[in-house]
Design a protein around this motif. Structure first.
Motif, PDB file in Angstrom:
ATOM      1  N   VAL A 365       0.940  -1.392  -0.103  1.00 28.90           N
ATOM      2  CA  VAL A 365       0.014   0.220   0.042  1.00 28.90           C
ATOM      3  C   VAL A 365       0.849   1.333   0.172  1.00 28.90           C
ATOM      4  CG1 VAL A 365      -1.606   1.238   1.130  1.00 28.90           C
ATOM      5  CG2 VAL A 365      -1.837  -1.063   1.179  1.00 28.90           C
ATOM      6  N   ASP A 366       1.626   1.261   0.892  1.00 27.31           N
ATOM      7  CA  ASP A 366       2.785   2.247   0.777  1.00 27.31           C
ATOM      8  C   ASP A 366       3.601   2.820  -0.407  1.00 27.31           C
ATOM      9  OD1 ASP A 366       4.001   4.451   2.352  1.00 27.31           O
ATOM     10  OD2 ASP A 366       5.909   3.221   2.314  1.00 27.31           O
ATOM     11  N   ILE A 367       3.947   1.624  -1.242  1.00 26.23           N
ATOM     12  CA  ILE A 367       4.579   2.034  -2.502  1.00 26.23           C
ATOM     13  C   ILE A 367       3.785   2.358  -3.704  1.00 26.23           C
ATOM     14  CG2 ILE A 367       6.206   0.522  -4.184  1.00 26.23           C
ATOM     15  CD1 ILE A 367       7.419  -1.058  -1.501  1.00 26.23           C
ATOM     16  N   VAL A 368       2.306   1.638  -3.616  1.00 23.28           N
ATOM     17  CA  VAL A 368       1.658   2.078  -4.586  1.00 23.28           C
ATOM     18  C   VAL A 368       0.647   3.024  -4.576  1.00 23.28           C
ATOM     19  CG1 VAL A 368       1.611  -0.447  -5.734  1.00 23.28           C
ATOM     20  CG2 VAL A 368      -0.320   0.448  -3.893  1.00 23.28           C
ATOM     21  N   SER A 369       0.724   3.676  -3.216  1.00 23.53           N
ATOM     22  CA  SER A 369      -0.299   4.895  -3.103  1.00 23.53           C
ATOM     23  C   SER A 369       0.326   5.907  -1.977  1.00 23.53           C
ATOM     24  CB  SER A 369      -1.443   4.216  -2.396  1.00 23.53           C
ATOM     25  OG  SER A 369      -2.519   4.904  -2.217  1.00 23.53           O
ATOM     26  N   THR A 370       0.412   5.403  -0.812  1.00 21.62           N
ATOM     27  CA  THR A 370       0.692   6.442   0.432  1.00 21.62           C
ATOM     28  C   THR A 370       1.684   7.171   0.284  1.00 21.62           C
ATOM     29  OG1 THR A 370      -0.365   4.470   1.947  1.00 21.62           O
ATOM     30  CG2 THR A 370       0.646   6.509   2.885  1.00 21.62           C
ATOM     31  N   ARG A 371       3.064   6.519  -0.113  1.00 20.34           N
ATOM     32  CA  ARG A 371       4.149   7.287  -0.181  1.00 20.34           C
ATOM     33  C   ARG A 371       3.984   8.359  -1.442  1.00 20.34           C
ATOM     34  NH1 ARG A 371       9.651   6.870   1.611  1.00 20.34           N
ATOM     35  NH2 ARG A 371       8.773   5.164   2.796  1.00 20.34           N
ATOM     36  N   ILE A 372       3.483   8.002  -2.353  1.00 20.94           N
ATOM     37  CA  ILE A 372       3.435   8.775  -3.427  1.00 20.94           C
ATOM     38  C   ILE A 372       2.465  10.046  -3.144  1.00 20.94           C
ATOM     39  CG2 ILE A 372       2.343   8.929  -5.865  1.00 20.94           C
ATOM     40  CD1 ILE A 372       2.792   5.742  -5.949  1.00 20.94           C
ATOM     41  N   ALA A 373       1.389   9.738  -2.386  1.00 20.77           N
ATOM     42  CA  ALA A 373       0.566  10.780  -2.014  1.00 20.77           C
ATOM     43  C   ALA A 373       1.391  11.917  -1.164  1.00 20.77           C
ATOM     44  CB  ALA A 373      -0.519  10.405  -1.156  1.00 20.77           C
ATOM     45  N   LYS A 374       2.381  11.319  -0.262  1.00 20.08           N
ATOM     46  CA  LYS A 374       2.901  12.087   0.595  1.00 20.08           C
ATOM     47  C   LYS A 374       4.145  13.195  -0.308  1.00 20.08           C
ATOM     48  CE  LYS A 374       2.424   9.526   4.821  1.00 20.08           C
ATOM     49  NZ  LYS A 374       3.019   8.422   5.700  1.00 20.08           N
ATOM     50  N   LEU A 375       4.599  12.371  -1.080  1.00 19.76           N
ATOM     51  CA  LEU A 375       5.796  13.123  -1.673  1.00 19.76           C
ATOM     52  C   LEU A 375       5.247  14.030  -2.845  1.00 19.76           C
ATOM     53  CD1 LEU A 375       8.113   9.904  -2.650  1.00 19.76           C
ATOM     54  CD2 LEU A 375       8.788  12.184  -1.332  1.00 19.76           C
ATOM     55  N   PHE A 376       3.999  13.736  -3.360  1.00 23.83           N
ATOM     56  CA  PHE A 376       3.534  14.633  -4.373  1.00 23.83           C
ATOM     57  C   PHE A 376       2.161  15.596  -3.916  1.00 23.83           C
ATOM     58  CE2 PHE A 376       5.672  11.443  -6.800  1.00 23.83           C
ATOM     59  CZ  PHE A 376       6.495  12.160  -7.608  1.00 23.83           C
ATOM     60  N   GLY A 377       2.283  15.598  -2.528  1.00 25.63           N
ATOM     61  CA  GLY A 377       1.464  16.676  -2.071  1.00 25.63           C
ATOM     62  C   GLY A 377      -0.151  16.190  -2.009  1.00 25.63           C
ATOM     63  N   LEU A 378      -0.459  15.071  -1.950  1.00 27.45           N
ATOM     64  CA  LEU A 378      -1.854  14.875  -1.862  1.00 27.45           C
ATOM     65  C   LEU A 378      -2.268  14.066  -0.693  1.00 27.45           C
ATOM     66  CD1 LEU A 378      -1.788  12.960  -5.606  1.00 27.45           C
ATOM     67  CD2 LEU A 378      -3.057  15.249  -5.010  1.00 27.45           C
ATOM     68  N   PHE A 379      -1.398  14.002   0.332  1.00 28.64           N
ATOM     69  CA  PHE A 379      -1.699  13.241   1.557  1.00 28.64           C
ATOM     70  C   PHE A 379      -2.298  14.206   2.542  1.00 28.64           C
ATOM     71  CE2 PHE A 379      -0.821  11.388   5.762  1.00 28.64           C
ATOM     72  CZ  PHE A 379      -1.277  10.106   5.453  1.00 28.64           C
ATOM     73  N   PRO A 380      -3.145  13.986   3.305  1.00 27.27           N
ATOM     74  CA  PRO A 380      -3.860  12.982   3.543  1.00 27.27           C
ATOM     75  C   PRO A 380      -5.046  12.934   2.672  1.00 27.27           C
ATOM     76  CG  PRO A 380      -4.531  14.250   5.225  1.00 27.27           C
ATOM     77  CD  PRO A 380      -3.574  14.885   4.491  1.00 27.27           C
ATOM     78  N   ARG A 381      -5.420  13.675   1.716  1.00 24.72           N
ATOM     79  CA  ARG A 381      -6.698  13.641   1.098  1.00 24.72           C
ATOM     80  C   ARG A 381      -6.665  12.480   0.283  1.00 24.72           C
ATOM     81  NH1 ARG A 381      -6.828  18.133  -3.713  1.00 24.72           N
ATOM     82  NH2 ARG A 381      -8.444  17.499  -4.802  1.00 24.72           N
ATOM     83  N   LYS A 382      -5.560  11.954  -0.405  1.00 28.03           N
ATOM     84  CA  LYS A 382      -5.464  10.796  -1.080  1.00 28.03           C
ATOM     85  C   LYS A 382      -4.446   9.838  -0.429  1.00 28.03           C
ATOM     86  CE  LYS A 382      -7.846  12.453  -4.897  1.00 28.03           C
ATOM     87  NZ  LYS A 382      -9.114  11.859  -5.160  1.00 28.03           N
ATOM     88  N   GLY A 383      -4.446   8.479  -0.507  1.00 25.45           N
ATOM     89  CA  GLY A 383      -3.265   7.821  -0.265  1.00 25.45           C
ATOM     90  C   GLY A 383      -3.604   7.090   0.932  1.00 25.45           C
ATOM     91  N   THR A 384      -4.661   7.128   1.610  1.00 34.20           N
ATOM     92  CA  THR A 384      -5.006   6.353   2.841  1.00 34.20           C
ATOM     93  C   THR A 384      -6.309   6.179   3.049  1.00 34.20           C
ATOM     94  OG1 THR A 384      -4.346   6.181   5.092  1.00 34.20           O
ATOM     95  CG2 THR A 384      -5.051   8.367   4.378  1.00 34.20           C
ATOM     96  N   ILE A 385      -6.818   5.288   4.050  1.00 36.76           N
ATOM     97  CA  ILE A 385      -8.227   5.352   4.541  1.00 36.76           C
ATOM     98  C   ILE A 385      -8.172   5.703   5.935  1.00 36.76           C
ATOM     99  CG2 ILE A 385      -9.735   3.558   5.185  1.00 36.76           C
ATOM    100  CD1 ILE A 385      -8.952   1.760   2.810  1.00 36.76           C
ATOM    101  N   ALA A 386      -8.826   6.974   5.787  1.00 31.04           N
ATOM    102  CA  ALA A 386      -8.747   7.802   7.148  1.00 31.04           C
ATOM    103  C   ALA A 386      -9.829   8.591   7.404  1.00 31.04           C
ATOM    104  CB  ALA A 386      -7.557   8.615   7.306  1.00 31.04           C
ATOM    105  N   VAL A 387     -10.416   8.875   8.232  1.00 28.08           N
ATOM    106  CA  VAL A 387     -11.705   9.887   8.370  1.00 28.08           C
ATOM    107  C   VAL A 387     -11.360  11.293   7.879  1.00 28.08           C
ATOM    108  CG1 VAL A 387     -13.240  10.906   9.914  1.00 28.08           C
ATOM    109  CG2 VAL A 387     -12.712   8.561  10.296  1.00 28.08           C
ATOM    110  N   GLY A 388     -12.125  11.507   6.614  1.00 29.62           N
ATOM    111  CA  GLY A 388     -11.787  13.003   6.205  1.00 29.62           C
ATOM    112  C   GLY A 388     -11.199  12.703   4.793  1.00 29.62           C
TER     113      GLY A 388
END
Ligand SMILES: [Zn+2]
Length: 469
Positions: A365-388
């Motif tokens: 999950v980190d490699i295909v989604s979460t880390r990418i969201a963090k590096l490219f300014g999309l986290f936590p809107r994208k890249g994880t399952i969290a409230v909000g």
């Protein structure tokens, strides 16, 4: 409208647990048990994993290259991406020297706006740094939310930028909060080797690989990393293919430089011998950097497992074999570079990575989604399952077996680079901001429903992207 996903196993980059998921207004509203009241629709995910949607940081849709255009546009490309479990992409916006950057961005908006079925953002290619470019960049970051720039160190006389341009781009990115991406191959040396091969009558597809040896990738990767150190900036090396490049990224990181590396599925499962396939079929496997000797695959897998490489992009860049790849018959330099991968990135990586015990499911999950969201300014809107967070969700059957084939894929291209390959695990349903795009393996989305992603500045990812923009 409220939707409830029940009985699934939620998997993030950190956790794996059984819980229900309540979706409201396109966002994840609650996670827990007994959330069942008030949902208009209940989706049973028994036996399935519930993943955050994949983010593909490296696509080329509707892109001109070598006198032709990639066969997948923002409609077919994003539909295929969604089938494959990807709910956001970041595509490369090509620019032309001497023209305002904003014109190129406008062109990319026009290509994508009415076609994309999932959310999308753009990286911006930088090929020169002058007064005009320096004036435009802060505005583009502010108004367009484009917070990553791409510099090509290869493709001489086409895309290639010189070292001064790379260095000044690194400095500018540091000043304004952006991430610099590099295609790291030594274009000057490749150009020499290519001309030499052609002069000697070596025109078959395999010479594409032989004229771009791993050392020229290692050299350029090391050079870019060192310049990043001098600039005190941040660097993301795209499509790392070989041990030489992994080594340079690792050395830079050990010095404390902010350097990250991406690899792609093709480098993990295919190798240089594919370029020797008869009847010009080797042309299907022409990427830059090229496929490498097979032993590099283990190096790349280990690098992902150990954190020396951090992300997986597809480098989606599809050309039909008939009529497009065939442009290079008799001259390998005329074979359009690239291949169709956007649909297979997620499930192929799950199958080869998680199922074969090379990486953990949380690393997946980190490699295909979460880390990418963090590096490219999309986290936590994208890249994880969290409230909000946006309800970009993949309901994934981890045990379903299938065979990859051009007969059944959804990309607009006449071959598959992975034809006949057996994979385990398949996305069953995919939601983008709470709406089904794929439902029980059927496309139910709508072209134009994908939204443009304004991204946060590099280093500010702890804040929600929409507030930072
Ligand atoms: Zn690329």
């Amino acid at each position: 409208m409220k939707k409830l996903i029940t009985n699934g196993t939620i998997v993030t980059a950190a956790d794996r647990y059984e819980a229900d998921l309540l979706i409201e207004d396109g966002k994840i509203a609650a996670i827990g048990k007994n959330l069942g009241t008030g949902a208009e629709e209940v989706i049973d995910a028994r036996g399935a994993y519930v993943f955050p949607g994949g983010i593909d940081p490296h696509t080329h849709l509707d892109m001109p290259f070598g006198g032709t255009v990639t066969s997948d546009d923002f409609e077919t490309g994003t539909i295929a991406a969604a089938y494959g479990g990807t709910t956001s992409i970041i595509d490369f916006c090509l620019t032309n020297k001497g023209e305002p950057l904003k014109n190129a961005i406008q062109t990319w908006h026009e290509k994508s706006k009415s076609k994309a079925v999932i959310d999308y953002g753009f990286h911006l290619m930088i090929s020169e740094v002058n007064e005009q470019v320096l004036e435009e960049i802060p505005l583009i970051i502010e108004e367009e939310g484009i917070t990553s720039f791409k510099v090509f160190m290869a493709y001489k006389n086409v895309f290639q930028a010189d070292d001064e341009t790379l260095f000044r781009t690194l400095l500018t990115a540091k000043e304004h909060g952006a991430l610099v991406m590099v295609h790291a191959e030594n274009g000057d040396v490749i150009d020499f080797l290519v001309n030499k091969a052609l002069k000697e009558g070596n025109t078959a597809p395999i010479y594409h690989a032989l004229t771009r040896p791993p050392e020229v990738e290692g050299e350029a990767t090391g050079r870019a990393a060192q310049l990043t150190g001098v600039a005190g900036s941040q660097l993301y090396v795209v499509h790392v293919s070989c041990a030489e490049a992994v080594e340079k990224i690792d050395q830079a990181r050990k010095k404390g430089y902010q350097v990250w590396g991406e690899t792609c599925p093709q480098y993990l499962v295919l190798d240089q011998s594919y370029l020797e396939k008869p009847n010009f079929e080797g042309a299907k496997y022409v990427w830059s950097p090229p496929l490498r000797e097979k032993w590099n695959q283990e190096v790349l897998w280990n690098a992902l497992k150990n954190g020396q490489l951090q992300t997986l992009g597809s480098d989606q860049c599809s050309f039909n074999f008939k009529g497009q790849k065939e442009l290079g018959v008799g001259d390998f330099t005329k074979i359009p570079n690239g291949g169709p991968i956007i649909e297979d990135r997620f499930s192929l990586f799950f199958s080869e990575g998680v199922k074969k015990g090379r990486i953990s499911i949380n690393q997946f999950v980190d490699i295909v989604s979460t880390r990418i969201a963090k590096l490219f300014g999309l986290f936590p809107r994208k890249g994880t399952i969290a409230v909000g967070s946006d309800a970009d969700i993949v309901i994934f059957d981890p045990n379903k077996e299938r065979v990859i084939s051009a007969e059944t894929h959804h990309m607009n291209v006449d071959y598959s680079a992975f034809e006949g390959m057996k994979v385990t695990g398949e996305p069953i349903s995919v939601l983008s901001r709470g709406e089904f795009v794929i439902r029980e393996k059927e496309f139910v989305g709508k072209p134009g429903s994908g939204q443009y992603l304004k991204r946060a500045r590099f280093g500010s990812q702890e804040k929600p992207a929409e507030k930072v923009r």
